[in-house]
Scaffold this motif. Structure first.
Motif, PDB file in Angstrom:
ATOM      1  N   ALA A   3       0.842  -1.198   0.000  1.00  0.00           N
ATOM      2  CA  ALA A   3       0.000   0.000   0.000  1.00  0.00           C
ATOM      3  C   ALA A   3       0.875   1.245   0.000  1.00  0.00           C
ATOM      4  N   CYS A   4       0.319   2.317  -0.477  1.00  0.00           N
ATOM      5  CA  CYS A   4       1.000   3.600  -0.489  1.00  0.00           C
ATOM      6  C   CYS A   4       0.310   4.518   0.521  1.00  0.00           C
ATOM      7  N   LEU A   5       1.091   5.174   1.336  1.00  0.00           N
ATOM      8  CA  LEU A   5       0.548   6.122   2.305  1.00  0.00           C
ATOM      9  C   LEU A   5       0.221   7.424   1.590  1.00  0.00           C
ATOM     10  N   VAL A   6      -1.036   7.821   1.647  1.00  0.00           N
ATOM     11  CA  VAL A   6      -1.487   9.049   1.009  1.00  0.00           C
ATOM     12  C   VAL A   6      -1.412  10.212   2.006  1.00  0.00           C
ATOM     13  N   ALA A   7      -1.882   9.972   3.233  1.00  0.00           N
ATOM     14  CA  ALA A   7      -1.908  11.045   4.233  1.00  0.00           C
ATOM     15  C   ALA A   7      -1.939  10.462   5.633  1.00  0.00           C
ATOM     16  N   LEU A   8      -1.484  11.259   6.596  1.00  0.00           N
ATOM     17  CA  LEU A   8      -1.633  10.894   7.993  1.00  0.00           C
ATOM     18  C   LEU A   8      -2.267  12.070   8.720  1.00  0.00           C
ATOM     19  N   ASP A   9      -3.169  11.738   9.637  1.00  0.00           N
ATOM     20  CA  ASP A   9      -3.871  12.735  10.437  1.00  0.00           C
ATOM     21  C   ASP A   9      -3.361  12.652  11.866  1.00  0.00           C
ATOM     22  N   VAL A  10      -2.857  13.782  12.368  1.00  0.00           N
ATOM     23  CA  VAL A  10      -2.282  13.849  13.700  1.00  0.00           C
ATOM     24  C   VAL A  10      -2.962  14.979  14.463  1.00  0.00           C
ATOM     25  N   THR A  11      -3.273  14.713  15.734  1.00  0.00           N
ATOM     26  CA  THR A  11      -3.862  15.726  16.608  1.00  0.00           C
ATOM     27  C   THR A  11      -2.851  16.105  17.679  1.00  0.00           C
ATOM     28  N   VAL A  12      -2.673  17.412  17.874  1.00  0.00           N
ATOM     29  CA  VAL A  12      -1.774  17.937  18.898  1.00  0.00           C
ATOM     30  C   VAL A  12      -2.597  18.786  19.843  1.00  0.00           C
ATOM     31  N   GLY A  13      -2.654  18.381  21.103  1.00  0.00           N
ATOM     32  CA  GLY A  13      -3.352  19.175  22.104  1.00  0.00           C
ATOM     33  C   GLY A  13      -2.535  20.380  22.510  1.00  0.00           C
ATOM     34  N   VAL A  14      -3.224  21.483  22.789  1.00  0.00           N
ATOM     35  CA  VAL A  14      -2.557  22.703  23.209  1.00  0.00           C
ATOM     36  C   VAL A  14      -1.700  22.457  24.453  1.00  0.00           C
ATOM     37  N   PHE A  15      -2.144  21.545  25.328  1.00  0.00           N
ATOM     38  CA  PHE A  15      -1.403  21.211  26.543  1.00  0.00           C
ATOM     39  C   PHE A  15      -0.577  19.938  26.403  1.00  0.00           C
ATOM     40  N   SER A  16      -0.264  19.515  25.182  1.00  0.00           N
ATOM     41  CA  SER A  16       0.505  18.284  24.974  1.00  0.00           C
ATOM     42  C   SER A  16       1.984  18.475  25.284  1.00  0.00           C
ATOM     43  N   GLY A  17       2.420  19.701  25.337  1.00  0.00           N
ATOM     44  CA  GLY A  17       3.842  19.965  25.549  1.00  0.00           C
ATOM     45  C   GLY A  17       4.608  20.110  24.259  1.00  0.00           C
ATOM     46  N   ALA A  18       3.936  19.951  23.126  1.00  0.00           N
ATOM     47  CA  ALA A  18       4.582  20.087  21.823  1.00  0.00           C
ATOM     48  C   ALA A  18       4.154  21.394  21.175  1.00  0.00           C
ATOM     49  N   ASP A  19       5.102  22.073  20.579  1.00  0.00           N
ATOM     50  CA  ASP A  19       4.794  23.266  19.800  1.00  0.00           C
ATOM     51  C   ASP A  19       4.254  22.790  18.450  1.00  0.00           C
ATOM     52  N   PRO A  20       2.984  23.093  18.129  1.00  0.00           N
ATOM     53  CA  PRO A  20       2.398  22.567  16.888  1.00  0.00           C
ATOM     54  C   PRO A  20       3.193  22.905  15.625  1.00  0.00           C
ATOM     55  N   GLU A  21       3.704  24.126  15.511  1.00  0.00           N
ATOM     56  CA  GLU A  21       4.461  24.501  14.312  1.00  0.00           C
ATOM     57  C   GLU A  21       5.763  23.718  14.204  1.00  0.00           C
ATOM     58  N   ALA A  22       6.482  23.613  15.305  1.00  0.00           N
ATOM     59  CA  ALA A  22       7.749  22.869  15.294  1.00  0.00           C
ATOM     60  C   ALA A  22       7.496  21.382  15.051  1.00  0.00           C
ATOM     61  N   PHE A  23       6.422  20.854  15.626  1.00  0.00           N
ATOM     62  CA  PHE A  23       6.081  19.445  15.448  1.00  0.00           C
ATOM     63  C   PHE A  23       5.727  19.162  13.990  1.00  0.00           C
ATOM     64  N   GLU A  24       4.918  20.030  13.396  1.00  0.00           N
ATOM     65  CA  GLU A  24       4.548  19.846  11.994  1.00  0.00           C
ATOM     66  C   GLU A  24       5.780  19.935  11.098  1.00  0.00           C
ATOM     67  N   PHE A  25       6.661  20.879  11.387  1.00  0.00           N
ATOM     68  CA  PHE A  25       7.897  21.002  10.626  1.00  0.00           C
ATOM     69  C   PHE A  25       8.710  19.712  10.716  1.00  0.00           C
ATOM     70  N   ALA A  26       8.839  19.172  11.926  1.00  0.00           N
ATOM     71  CA  ALA A  26       9.601  17.939  12.123  1.00  0.00           C
ATOM     72  C   ALA A  26       8.951  16.764  11.395  1.00  0.00           C
ATOM     73  N   LEU A  27       7.629  16.665  11.431  1.00  0.00           N
ATOM     74  CA  LEU A  27       6.934  15.594  10.705  1.00  0.00           C
ATOM     75  C   LEU A  27       7.227  15.675   9.209  1.00  0.00           C
ATOM     76  N   ARG A  28       7.147  16.888   8.660  1.00  0.00           N
ATOM     77  CA  ARG A  28       7.382  17.076   7.221  1.00  0.00           C
ATOM     78  C   ARG A  28       8.854  16.820   6.863  1.00  0.00           C
ATOM     79  N   LEU A  29       9.765  17.255   7.731  1.00  0.00           N
ATOM     80  CA  LEU A  29      11.182  17.033   7.503  1.00  0.00           C
ATOM     81  C   LEU A  29      11.487  15.532   7.449  1.00  0.00           C
ATOM     82  N   LEU A  30      10.965  14.791   8.403  1.00  0.00           N
ATOM     83  CA  LEU A  30      11.201  13.349   8.446  1.00  0.00           C
ATOM     84  C   LEU A  30      10.490  12.621   7.310  1.00  0.00           C
TER      85      LEU A  30
END
Length: 154
Positions: free
Chosen positions: A47-74
């Motif tokens: 199978a080919c991965l088309v998309a992944l859906d990830v949820t980041v809570g405001v209180f998760s301890g992760a910066d959403p912008e930095a996390f999204e950047f890291a996901l895209r980089l990897l």
């Protein structure tokens, strides 16, 4: 690689990083998500991965912008460099212990909008979750499944 559908499998290569210490937390979280994606994709050989859906809570301890950047980089050096990363931010859900009001906020201001109090309980918005994967299965694939274009929970 011959025999792989849609050309979605790239050569894996080490990822050089220079994000700074303040972004390493998000990078390690993104690596964990991609490991989970890899485990799920093993269940759907061919199978080919088309998309992944990830949820980041405001209180998760992760910066959403930095996390999204890291996901895209990897993603660039993963077997699925063209996969779409869909990130959703989950607001903080709170319960005021003073007036029993339930409310949500996208900010770190936790004051109850009903009574102005700060005696609150966080009831949601702490999680970081891989919600689902959208995959495409080649027609006639050995899994016996046709491309249904649906999103499958991770």
């Amino acid at each position: 690689m011959p025999g792989r559908p849609f050309g979605c499998f790239a050569q894996k290569a080490p990822v050089p990083f220079s994000l700074g210490d303040d972004r390493l937390h998000e990078l390690s979280l993104a690596q964990a998500v991609w490991r989970q994606v890899g485990g799920e994709m093993e269940k759907h050989a061919g199978a080919c991965l088309v998309a992944l859906d990830v949820t980041v809570g405001v209180f998760s301890g992760a910066d959403p912008e930095a996390f999204e950047f890291a996901l895209r980089l990897l993603a660039e050096d993963s077997p699925w460099p063209d996969a779409e990363v869909r990130l959703r931010t989950e607001p903080v859900r709170l319960l005021c212990r003073t007036c029993a009001r339930r409310y949500e906020t996208e900010t770190l201001d936790l004051a109850c909008p009903g009574c102005g109090g700060y005696d609150v309980e966080v009831t949601g918005g702490r999680d970081l979750r891989l919600e689902s994967l959208e995959i495409q299965v080649a027609p006639g694939d050995s899994t016996g499944r046709e491309d249904d274009g649906e999103t499958h929970p991770a």
